[in-house]
Structure formats: C-alpha cells, structure tokens
Design a protein around this motif. Structure first.
Motif, PDB file in Angstrom:
ATOM      1  N   GLY A  53       0.930  -1.184   0.002  1.00 40.58           N
ATOM      2  CA  GLY A  53      -0.218   0.076   0.071  1.00 40.58           C
ATOM      3  C   GLY A  53       0.951   1.343  -0.014  1.00 40.58           C
ATOM      4  N   CYS A  54       1.750   1.288  -0.785  1.00 40.06           N
ATOM      5  CA  CYS A  54       2.794   2.386  -0.895  1.00 40.06           C
ATOM      6  C   CYS A  54       2.283   3.575  -1.517  1.00 40.06           C
ATOM      7  CB  CYS A  54       4.050   1.886  -1.717  1.00 40.06           C
ATOM      8  SG  CYS A  54       3.761   1.536  -3.462  1.00 40.06           S
ATOM      9  N   SER A  55       1.239   3.683  -2.100  1.00 43.87           N
ATOM     10  CA  SER A  55       0.804   4.973  -2.630  1.00 43.87           C
ATOM     11  C   SER A  55       1.798   5.708  -3.362  1.00 43.87           C
ATOM     12  CB  SER A  55       0.578   5.975  -1.420  1.00 43.87           C
ATOM     13  OG  SER A  55      -0.036   7.310  -1.675  1.00 43.87           O
ATOM     14  N   ASP A  56       2.220   6.887  -3.448  1.00 43.89           N
ATOM     15  CA  ASP A  56       3.192   7.545  -4.417  1.00 43.89           C
ATOM     16  C   ASP A  56       4.762   7.226  -4.024  1.00 43.89           C
ATOM     17  OD1 ASP A  56       3.434   8.878  -2.199  1.00 43.89           O
ATOM     18  OD2 ASP A  56       2.510  10.898  -3.274  1.00 43.89           O
ATOM     19  N   GLY A  57       4.821   6.369  -3.057  1.00 41.04           N
ATOM     20  CA  GLY A  57       6.235   5.999  -2.455  1.00 41.04           C
ATOM     21  C   GLY A  57       7.047   7.092  -1.913  1.00 41.04           C
ATOM     22  N   GLU A  58       5.998   8.071  -1.121  1.00 48.78           N
ATOM     23  CA  GLU A  58       6.574   9.013  -0.414  1.00 48.78           C
ATOM     24  C   GLU A  58       7.275   8.354   0.982  1.00 48.78           C
ATOM     25  OE1 GLU A  58       5.428  12.684   2.435  1.00 48.78           O
ATOM     26  OE2 GLU A  58       4.281  12.071   0.755  1.00 48.78           O
ATOM     27  N   PHE A  59       6.616   7.297   1.461  1.00 42.42           N
ATOM     28  CA  PHE A  59       7.210   6.792   2.876  1.00 42.42           C
ATOM     29  C   PHE A  59       8.023   5.644   2.525  1.00 42.42           C
ATOM     30  CE2 PHE A  59       3.453   9.212   4.404  1.00 42.42           C
ATOM     31  CZ  PHE A  59       4.224  10.208   4.990  1.00 42.42           C
ATOM     32  N   CYS A  67      18.027   0.703   2.857  1.00 45.87           N
ATOM     33  CA  CYS A  67      18.000  -0.403   2.381  1.00 45.87           C
ATOM     34  C   CYS A  67      19.005  -0.874   1.387  1.00 45.87           C
ATOM     35  CB  CYS A  67      16.631  -0.949   2.325  1.00 45.87           C
ATOM     36  SG  CYS A  67      15.762  -0.187   0.894  1.00 45.87           S
ATOM     37  N   LYS A  68      18.932  -2.054   0.986  1.00 47.23           N
ATOM     38  CA  LYS A  68      19.759  -2.557  -0.230  1.00 47.23           C
ATOM     39  C   LYS A  68      18.673  -2.578  -1.214  1.00 47.23           C
ATOM     40  CE  LYS A  68      22.679  -6.257  -2.080  1.00 47.23           C
ATOM     41  NZ  LYS A  68      23.151  -7.635  -1.772  1.00 47.23           N
ATOM     42  N   GLU A  69      17.330  -2.885  -1.126  1.00 50.24           N
ATOM     43  CA  GLU A  69      16.806  -2.976  -2.014  1.00 50.24           C
ATOM     44  C   GLU A  69      15.249  -2.897  -1.631  1.00 50.24           C
ATOM     45  OE1 GLU A  69      14.706  -6.440  -5.244  1.00 50.24           O
ATOM     46  OE2 GLU A  69      16.994  -6.065  -5.243  1.00 50.24           O
ATOM     47  N   GLY A  70      14.372  -1.935  -2.257  1.00 52.83           N
ATOM     48  CA  GLY A  70      12.861  -1.858  -1.659  1.00 52.83           C
ATOM     49  C   GLY A  70      11.958  -2.234  -2.948  1.00 52.83           C
ATOM     50  N   VAL A  71      10.718  -2.739  -2.420  1.00 58.40           N
ATOM     51  CA  VAL A  71       9.522  -2.932  -3.303  1.00 58.40           C
ATOM     52  C   VAL A  71       8.463  -2.530  -2.694  1.00 58.40           C
ATOM     53  CG1 VAL A  71       8.390  -4.511  -4.733  1.00 58.40           C
ATOM     54  CG2 VAL A  71      10.728  -5.140  -4.158  1.00 58.40           C
ATOM     55  N   GLY A  72       7.799  -1.579  -3.556  1.00 57.75           N
ATOM     56  CA  GLY A  72       6.451  -0.846  -3.198  1.00 57.75           C
ATOM     57  C   GLY A  72       5.349  -1.280  -4.039  1.00 57.75           C
ATOM     58  N   LEU A  73       4.315  -1.875  -3.350  1.00 63.29           N
ATOM     59  CA  LEU A  73       3.068  -2.280  -3.924  1.00 63.29           C
ATOM     60  C   LEU A  73       1.931  -1.284  -3.667  1.00 63.29           C
ATOM     61  CD1 LEU A  73       3.448  -6.040  -3.315  1.00 63.29           C
ATOM     62  CD2 LEU A  73       4.237  -5.042  -4.926  1.00 63.29           C
ATOM     63  N   ASP A  74       1.066  -1.101  -4.719  1.00 63.41           N
ATOM     64  CA  ASP A  74      -0.313  -0.386  -4.368  1.00 63.41           C
ATOM     65  C   ASP A  74      -1.292  -0.954  -5.569  1.00 63.41           C
ATOM     66  OD1 ASP A  74      -0.802   1.980  -2.918  1.00 63.41           O
ATOM     67  OD2 ASP A  74      -2.164   2.139  -4.563  1.00 63.41           O
ATOM     68  N   LEU A  75      -2.539  -0.944  -5.023  1.00 67.10           N
ATOM     69  CA  LEU A  75      -3.546  -1.263  -5.875  1.00 67.10           C
ATOM     70  C   LEU A  75      -3.824  -0.375  -7.196  1.00 67.10           C
ATOM     71  CD1 LEU A  75      -5.887  -3.488  -6.044  1.00 67.10           C
ATOM     72  CD2 LEU A  75      -7.241  -1.548  -4.648  1.00 67.10           C
ATOM     73  N   SER A  76      -3.357   1.004  -6.853  1.00 70.55           N
ATOM     74  CA  SER A  76      -3.641   1.873  -7.968  1.00 70.55           C
ATOM     75  C   SER A  76      -2.462   2.172  -8.684  1.00 70.55           C
ATOM     76  CB  SER A  76      -3.756   3.344  -6.844  1.00 70.55           C
ATOM     77  OG  SER A  76      -3.816   4.609  -7.634  1.00 70.55           O
ATOM     78  N   ALA A  77      -2.737   2.030  -9.898  1.00 71.87           N
ATOM     79  CA  ALA A  77      -1.889   2.438 -11.179  1.00 71.87           C
ATOM     80  C   ALA A  77      -1.474   3.731 -11.297  1.00 71.87           C
ATOM     81  CB  ALA A  77      -2.469   1.778 -12.608  1.00 71.87           C
TER      82      ALA A  77
END
Length: 596
Positions: A53-59, A67-77
C-alpha cells in the motif's frame, strides 16, 4: 456495527485514486519525523524492504533510506506511476501494482511496512489475509512498520461510509491482538494525531518477529549488562567495563540499543562501527532475550525511559535482574522545575538500587529534588573523569593537530535549545563567534555542538541533510574545525580554552585546569544551585564584547582565575584518582555477593 460496503466501495475508490493524502499536512509531516527518528534506528541497514500500500512512494523512500533494495506495491496504477518517478534518484527502489489481499510471499524481507492501508480493508477475512501475507513475508528478526487509525480505550470498531469510500477504524486492543496471534512483538507505539474527542488516534506501530542470538554458557559468578544508547555515553562507563573485564570471575555484556528522540539522528551502523573501532564486543538489543539472559546487574547510562525500546525500560527490566545502577549521563546543573524533573524524577533516577554520584553536593541535590530522596545515592566520583586524570598523555588525533597548526585552539560547545529560550546562545552569539574566528591567523575554533543541534536545525529551520553538510563544509572553508568524534578527549587535550553554554562540558573541562568562558542566555532557564556555584568560577559572557575580552586575555597568556578553579574541583568531583570505574564495579560486585 454495519459494513454495508463490504470492502467493494473502498477497493473501487483506491483502484482509481491518483492522490492519497486525505488527512491534514501536519499529520504527514509528523509521520516523517516519527519514521526517521523512531523507526529507522531499528531497521537493518542494507536489508530488504517491502512496502504494501505504498501510494506514491513517499514513505517507501523514507523507510528505504538505508536498505539494499525496496519494493512498493499498491492497488492504484496512477499512484504507482507517480511512485516510479522516485526511481530517478532512488534506483534501489522499484514499484508495481499489487493487491495486499492476494499476495503470496516468501519470508525474504527484513522490513515490511503497511502505512494506513489496513483501515480500508473493512472485510475481516481480507484483513486477516493481508496480515498473514505481511507477517509471513518477514524474516525472523525482521520488523513490521504500521500506521493506522484506531479506536481507543475499548470503544469498539467504528465503520465509516460516506458513499464515496469506506473505512473501518478498529478497536486498538483487538488490532494489536491480531498481530500478536501471528507472532509479532510490539516494540514502539507512537501516536501521531489524537482526535478532539480522545476516542480515536492515528498511530505508528513498530513490531518485530522475534529471533535471538544464543549467549555463551554462563561460566562466571556475575553477569553484568551495560545498556548503551549513544556513543557519547561510552566515556561514562568505559572504565567500569574495563574493570569488569579485568575480573576473571565476571562477564560483561554491552547491550546496544537506540536512542529514540525527535532531535537525535541515531544510526545503527554508525554506533556499531564506533564500538568495533573501540574494540568493544556488544550485542544488539533486538538479538538479546533479556528474560532468559541470566543477567545479575544492569547499568543504565541515560535516565530517559521513553528513549529506549519498551522491553528495556526500567519497569520491564526490574523483575528480571537483581540490581540496577545508574551512572548519570551528564552534569545536572540546569535550572527550572522542568529540568529538575527530568534529572531527578525519572524511574531510573528515583528507583535504581544505586545512583553513583560524583560528589556529596550531587547527593544533596537528590535529597532536595528526587521524590525518593538520597538513600540510594553513593558518592563514588564520576567514571567519565577517569579518562581526564592523565589528559596530558592522551594521544591526540594527528589530523586534528594538523588542522590546528600553529594557531591557538579554542573549543566552542553550544546547546541545542536555541528555539525554546532554555540555555543555548547559538542564535544569540553564534554568527558573531563564527565571524570572529573565521580565517583567523592566530586562533582556531573547534566547534563541537550538542549532538541534538543538527537535528533541531532540520526540524525547526527546515534544513535538509544536504543543507547540514553544506553548512559544515562552509564552516570548514572558513578555517573552523567541526569536531564530530565520539571521544571528546581529542578536543579537550588539544584546546587551550573552552567557551560554552550550559552543559556537561562546563564541569568536565574544569578538571583540565584550562580557562573557561560561560556563555549565558539572559532569557533562558538559568542554573540550579550547584550550577550557579560552578558558573561563579568562570567569567560570563552575554555579549560579544565579553567574548572578545576573554579571547584577548587568552592570547596574552593571562588566566587570573586558575587557582580558584583548581581549588574548587573537589567540591564538584570527589575521588578523582583515575579509579572511579573500578570502585563502582567493586561496589556492584560486593552488593550482589552480600545478597546471595
């Protein structure tokens, strides 16, 4: 409770959303501070992050700083499209459309975060699926970061549906139980906003999937633990640690833990590196099962319980050990009832088995200001001063000596409270002091501010990390030496004099015998009775004219107050023979032996 939408309305809303900031800006600003200062200190550097639920990735960007690698997922394209733009400056982050309810994940992540999304899973089954996925994705020892709006004090769930979207504000107790049932341990609870009716709050939670390191089999009669939060505090206990190491019938654990504070930037990797460089073995707080560690005695180096992880606060530790000692972290000379409560009213200060005091005068201060009096206070001297007993023989960093060259070095120490009219003169005299020393052919300014000053400039003046680095570079360009070593002995041994706001350095530097100028904020909170006595030993400056007079006398080699200062040292620091740490350790050891 009615949930007429059943989650379909919320899903429809968020699938199409291109903007997610539905609350006031102040809440998100506060969320930034909480994540940086209270969450990031715990997270594993160079680990793997999943933000659901990363939204626009702000947080995601905030939590993914180290971190070495981060993945953000969200329902909204549309929101993911905005998040993708962050990859320009944060290539270690990637974003993709994903559904929190239908994730199948392996336990490969060091950190999983869900920031504000669970409120919109109003269906209990979908809520449970999301929790299973998030907790299942964590490695053992990993952290779960949550932000949600919850109902307080057992008021039960509250369902909201305004026809455009829906949300379920869950009862906090039930919410936390759901995570506990999945093996999560609550580490921090930080309210961000509490409703006017006091019945609902937006809260950041930090949870952990516990995994502990096995301690070696106990072979000694005594197992002592030193709780260390900041590298600056190591000087307070170093000689106690050395005495325990020298005892063949004792084990000593240095337990490293965060210092949570809005204005202190605690970085795990930096503190770990410091201890490695000092040759100090340690165990991190989140790798130690305190309840099973068979620790006999604990030493606290800071009185402030709210700066520690919950399981290391005084009341949590008290049932697990036989003895708790407190070695004061600094010099208690600030005035005002607020500061007296901070120094003498904390659980560690008032309820430890022993508080080790540097002088009878400090013991008397406990009698007057501590709710439990002074019966638990032992006059031992101050172990921090052991390392000043032979300062002339201390090996100064050659780089510092090169920076100073043939100039007269003057140490400048400023407090961080320039915004609160407490003790700092940074906003009153700072610019003029810098200008006075800038590119001076005969004088070198060693600038060593309070550790909280930089963060206070960020939070109040809007400075970024880059701004702070630019400021430091500008100061260095002016010939000013910015000292950020954890060990203050380098600048103590190198400098010829100190100019300082209220703080520990006023008393620490007294033991060097060198000249001191006290910088007084005339609008501040002043000093307590012992502080007033200490300050009377030094000339006082409230203007640049007094600073200039002090420096001119220094250049002439004049120090009319020297004998008076040296005569006064025993009043403030008793038994300063270089063996205070050893005496403190023997006191703890003998007390434990007598209780067997």
């Amino acid at each position: 409770m009615s949930k007429q939408g059943g989650g379909a309305l919320a899903r429809k809303f968020w699938e199409k959303a291109d903007y997610s900031k539905l609350a006031a800006k102040e809440m998100y600003d506060r969320q930034h501070v909480v994540l940086r200062q209270h969450v990031l200190p715990c997270l594993k550097p160079q680990g793997f992050l999943l933000d659901i639920g990363c939204s626009d990735g702000e947080f995601t960007e905030v939590l993914g700083r180290d971190c070495k690698e981060g993945v953000g997922l969200d329902l909204s394209a549309p929101l993911i499209a905005k998040a993708q733009a962050r990859r320009i400056s944060h290539s270690h982050l990637r974003f993709q459309v994903g559904d929190a309810v239908h994730l199948e994940l392996e336990p490969i992540y060091d950190t999983v975060s869900i920031m504000g999304m669970l409120t919109y899973l109003v269906d209990d089954g979908e809520f449970a699926q999301a929790l299973d996925a998030a907790t299942g994705a964590l490695k053992p020892g990993g952290y779960l970061v949550l932000k949600d709006s919850v109902r307080l004090d057992g008021r039960g769930h509250r369902y909201h549906n305004d026809g455009a979207y829906e949300a379920l504000y869950r009862d906090e107790e039930a919410y936390l139980v759901a995570f506990a049932q999945r093996g999560m341990q609550l580490v921090r609870r930080i309210p961000i906003v509490i409703s006017q009716e006091q019945d609902q709050a937006s809260v950041v939670y930090l949870m952990r999937k516990p995994e502990y390191d096995a301690l070696p089999e106990r072979r000694a009669a005594t197992r002592l633990a030193i709780f260390l939060q900041a590298p600056e505090a190591w000087a307070n206990v170093r000689t106690i640690w050395q005495a325990a190491l020298a005892d063949g019938n004792a084990e000593v654990l240095v337990v490293l833990m965060p210092f949570f504070h809005d204005s202190y930037e605690w970085r795990r990797s930096a503190v770990e590196q410091y201890l490695h460089d000092e040759g100090v073995p340690f165990i991190a707080w989140d790798r130690l099962n305190l309840a099973q560690a068979q620790i006999d005695a604990v030493i606290y180096t800071s009185p402030y319980d709210d700066t520690r992880p919950a399981e290391y606060r005084f009341e949590a530790v008290r049932p697990l050990v036989r003895s708790i000692s407190y070695v004061p972290y600094g010099i208690e000379i600030g005035g005002g009832n607020f500061d007296l409560a901070l120094q003498y009213g904390q659980p560690v200060a008032k309820a430890s088995d022993v508080v080790f005091a540097r002088s009878q005068r400090l013991k008397d201060m406990y009698l007057r200001h501590c709710p439990t009096g002074d019966r638990h206070v032992v006059v031992s001297g101050y172990p921090r001063f052991d390392e000043l007993a032979n300062l002339a023989a201390f090996e100064i960093d050659p780089h510092l000596l090169t920076q100073v060259g043939n100039r007269i070095p003057v140490l400048w120490n400023t407090h961080f409270s320039f915004d609160q009219e407490q003790w700092s003169t940074f906003d009153i005299l700072g610019s003029d002091i810098i200008a006075m020393f800038a590119n001076h052919p005969r004088l070198a300014l060693l600038f060593r501010p309070h550790p909280l000053l930089w963060m206070r400039m960020k939070s109040l003046l809007g400075f970024s990390d880059a701004d702070i680095q630019a400021l430091k570079a500008e100061l260095r360009g002016l010939g000013i030496i910015v000292d950020e070593r954890a060990d203050h002995r380098h600048v103590f041994a190198c400098s010829h004099a100190l100019i300082s706001d209220i703080g520990s350095f006023l008393m620490d530097y007294l033991l060097t015998g060198k000249p001191v100028l006290y910088l007084n904020n005339p609008n501040g909170m002043g000093l307590n009775e012992e502080g007033e006595d200490l300050a009377s030993l030094f000339p006082k400056a409230e203007s640049m004219e007094a600073v200039k007079q002090f420096i001119e006398a220094l250049e002439r080699g004049e120090d009319p107050g020297r004998e008076r200062r040296l005569t006064a040292i025993p009043r403030f620091a008793e038994q300063q023979d270089g063996h205070v740490g050893a005496r403190i350790y023997e006191h703890i050891k003998s007390t434990l032996a007598a209780a067997r």
